[in-house]
Write a protein that holds these residues in place. Structure first.
Motif, mmCIF file in Angstrom:
data_model
loop_
_atom_site.group_PDB
_atom_site.id
_atom_site.type_symbol
_atom_site.label_atom_id
_atom_site.label_comp_id
_atom_site.label_asym_id
_atom_site.label_seq_id
_atom_site.Cartn_x
_atom_site.Cartn_y
_atom_site.Cartn_z
ATOM 1 N N VAL A 8 0.830 -1.202 0.000
ATOM 2 C CA VAL A 8 0.000 0.000 0.000
ATOM 3 C C VAL A 8 0.867 1.256 0.000
ATOM 4 O O VAL A 8 0.586 2.222 -0.708
ATOM 5 C CB VAL A 8 -0.969 0.001 1.205
ATOM 6 C CG1 VAL A 8 -1.762 1.295 1.260
ATOM 7 C CG2 VAL A 8 -1.906 -1.198 1.131
ATOM 8 N N PHE A 11 2.123 1.771 -3.425
ATOM 9 C CA PHE A 11 1.020 2.210 -4.281
ATOM 10 C C PHE A 11 0.789 3.711 -4.133
ATOM 11 O O PHE A 11 0.649 4.434 -5.117
ATOM 12 C CB PHE A 11 -0.248 1.433 -3.930
ATOM 13 C CG PHE A 11 -1.505 2.014 -4.518
ATOM 14 C CD1 PHE A 11 -1.767 1.929 -5.877
ATOM 15 C CD2 PHE A 11 -2.435 2.656 -3.708
ATOM 16 C CE1 PHE A 11 -2.916 2.458 -6.412
ATOM 17 C CE2 PHE A 11 -3.590 3.191 -4.238
ATOM 18 C CZ PHE A 11 -3.835 3.095 -5.595
ATOM 19 N N PHE A 58 -7.490 3.806 -3.718
ATOM 20 C CA PHE A 58 -6.977 4.463 -2.520
ATOM 21 C C PHE A 58 -8.089 4.582 -1.476
ATOM 22 O O PHE A 58 -7.886 4.316 -0.294
ATOM 23 C CB PHE A 58 -6.419 5.842 -2.903
ATOM 24 C CG PHE A 58 -5.982 6.684 -1.745
ATOM 25 C CD1 PHE A 58 -4.895 6.324 -0.971
ATOM 26 C CD2 PHE A 58 -6.665 7.848 -1.426
ATOM 27 C CE1 PHE A 58 -4.485 7.112 0.107
ATOM 28 C CE2 PHE A 58 -6.270 8.642 -0.358
ATOM 29 C CZ PHE A 58 -5.188 8.263 0.406
ATOM 30 N N PHE A 61 -8.768 1.255 0.189
ATOM 31 C CA PHE A 61 -7.779 0.957 1.235
ATOM 32 C C PHE A 61 -8.133 1.686 2.534
ATOM 33 O O PHE A 61 -8.030 1.120 3.620
ATOM 34 C CB PHE A 61 -6.368 1.352 0.790
ATOM 35 C CG PHE A 61 -5.827 0.539 -0.351
ATOM 36 C CD1 PHE A 61 -6.377 -0.672 -0.713
ATOM 37 C CD2 PHE A 61 -4.736 0.990 -1.082
ATOM 38 C CE1 PHE A 61 -5.875 -1.422 -1.753
ATOM 39 C CE2 PHE A 61 -4.213 0.252 -2.127
ATOM 40 C CZ PHE A 61 -4.787 -0.957 -2.472
ATOM 41 N N LEU A 189 -2.364 -6.138 -7.023
ATOM 42 C CA LEU A 189 -2.535 -5.200 -5.915
ATOM 43 C C LEU A 189 -3.813 -5.504 -5.131
ATOM 44 O O LEU A 189 -3.796 -5.625 -3.906
ATOM 45 C CB LEU A 189 -2.571 -3.770 -6.465
ATOM 46 C CG LEU A 189 -2.612 -2.625 -5.470
ATOM 47 C CD1 LEU A 189 -1.347 -2.588 -4.629
ATOM 48 C CD2 LEU A 189 -2.788 -1.310 -6.205
ATOM 49 N N THR A 190 -4.937 -5.636 -5.840
ATOM 50 C CA THR A 190 -6.198 -5.901 -5.154
ATOM 51 C C THR A 190 -6.204 -7.289 -4.524
ATOM 52 O O THR A 190 -6.744 -7.472 -3.435
ATOM 53 C CB THR A 190 -7.402 -5.750 -6.107
ATOM 54 O OG1 THR A 190 -7.206 -6.572 -7.257
ATOM 55 C CG2 THR A 190 -7.567 -4.311 -6.545
ATOM 56 N N VAL A 193 -4.248 -7.107 -1.239
ATOM 57 C CA VAL A 193 -4.739 -6.204 -0.201
ATOM 58 C C VAL A 193 -6.211 -6.468 0.141
ATOM 59 O O VAL A 193 -6.576 -6.530 1.306
ATOM 60 C CB VAL A 193 -4.552 -4.724 -0.615
ATOM 61 C CG1 VAL A 193 -5.118 -3.793 0.447
ATOM 62 C CG2 VAL A 193 -3.085 -4.426 -0.843
#
Length: 198
Positions: A8, A11, A58, A61, A189-190, A193
């Motif tokens: 994160v 990112f 974003f 998150f 990424l997804t 996370v």
């Protein structure tokens, strides 16, 4: 879910084009929301870019960190400054999605500035009187609008503008033949996370 927080952090740094001043401000702003639940940041974080760089991700998150019940997104000005604005009551984070420069229309900006800086807000609900209530909300705006900044006549800025790096935007990736690379990046990424790991 077992992934390293660096995913994160990297990112967010990537969103800013690795601009240290900007990403440190973002980290500080986000930390304030979490560490001071009864206080308002007093500054709206505005993320501007072409489509597809990850602005909405974003927000996803932040929802994981703050809890979905403490967050809301608003895509129409009437739910923000209109007669029935209770959608943002008791929320720690209010995300304005693609409302764009209408936030800075003179008829809206005074109300918006009060929301960003005021500890007490009036909330309207259908068939009920206006209720004044503490409102420790932080505001986050996502926009593709280039004209998305407002500075008061006295020079006081109520927003912090983040011009996101467009490297991973849909358009840049189509032009430069990186569509598959972009899909893989955001899927990984997804997955790391947002999804549960076995």
């Amino acid at each position: 879910n077992g992934s390293t927080p660096d995913i994160v952090i990297d990112f967010i740094k990537g969103l800013t084009g690795d601009n240290e001043v900007v990403y440190k401000y973002i980290f500080t702003w986000c930390a304030f929301l979490l560490q001071n639940p009864a206080e308002i940041p007093g500054v709206m974080l505005v993320m501007q870019s072409a489509k597809g760089v990850g602005k909405s991700l974003f927000y996803e998150f932040l929802k994981l960190i703050l809890g979905e019940i403490n967050c809301t997104s608003i895509a129409e000005m009437e739910y923000l400054v209109g007669q029935f604005n209770a959608k943002r009551k008791d929320k720690k984070l209010v995300a304005l999605e693609e409302i764009g420069s209408s936030v800075y229309d003179p008829k809206n900006w005074g109300k918006m500035k009060d929301m960003i800086t005021g500890h007490i807000q009036g909330f309207n609900r259908k068939h009920q009187a206006i209720e004044d209530s503490p409102s420790p909300s932080g505001f986050l705006q996502f926009t593709n609008d280039d004209d998305c900044v407002r500075v008061d006549d006295n020079g006081i800025r109520r927003i912090f503008l983040v011009k996101c790096d467009n490297y991973w935007s849909y358009k840049a990736c189509e032009i430069n033949g990186r569509v598959k690379e972009r899909q893989d990046k955001f899927h990984k990424l997804t997955e790391n996370v947002l999804y549960d790991k076995d």
